[in-house]
Design a protein around this motif. Structure first.
Motif: not given
Length: 142
Positions: A55, A87, A93
């Motif tokens: 991420p 990710k 997420t």
């Protein structure tokens, strides 16, 4: 195991993602479980950096740690189970748990890492819901 085909079969059939990245963080191995977990095909993932699944808000810290590991030949995580966000290709997420190991060339110079990764998203969400429910039961609103 007697042949490299046996190793390939192992990498292909395990339920956990196995990802290998070289010293520059370029993905050089991406197994079918990695595709299932992260959504990227092997062709889409190979030669991209690990930023593909890290991420945005964790990228700088990740890159600094990766570079330090390549310089020192050590990782502070060793065989510890790490639990971090990741990710998915669709932008969602994930909650993952993984172990990481250092890889070395014939001269014992660090030349990459291997990560064995499990998707813990569903279990983590269930755990969070149970904790909320327990908190609600312990502190009823009147």
């Amino acid at each position: 195991m007697k042949t490299s085909v046996d190793l390939l079969q192992l990498v292909e059939c395990v339920g956990d993602a196995i990802i290998v990245a070289d010293a520059q963080e370029k993905i050089v191995l991406w197994n079918p479980a990695a595709t299932r977990i992260f959504g990227y095909s092997e062709a889409e993932a190979l030669s991209h950096t690990l930023d593909l699944i890290v991420p945005e808000r964790q990228r700088q810290r990740h890159s600094e740690g990766y570079s330090k590991s390549m310089e020192t030949g050590t990782t502070r995580y060793g065989t510890s189970l790490l639990k971090v966000p990741a990710k998915h290709k669709n932008g969602s997420t994930l909650s993952i748990a993984f172990t990481v190991g250092m890889l070395f060339d014939a001269n014992q110079k660090p030349n990459g890492v291997v990560a064995v990764i499990r998707d813990e998203t569903e279990r983590f969400a269930q755990e969070r819901a149970l904790k909320r429910r327990l908190a609600d039961l312990e502190n009823p609103q009147t």
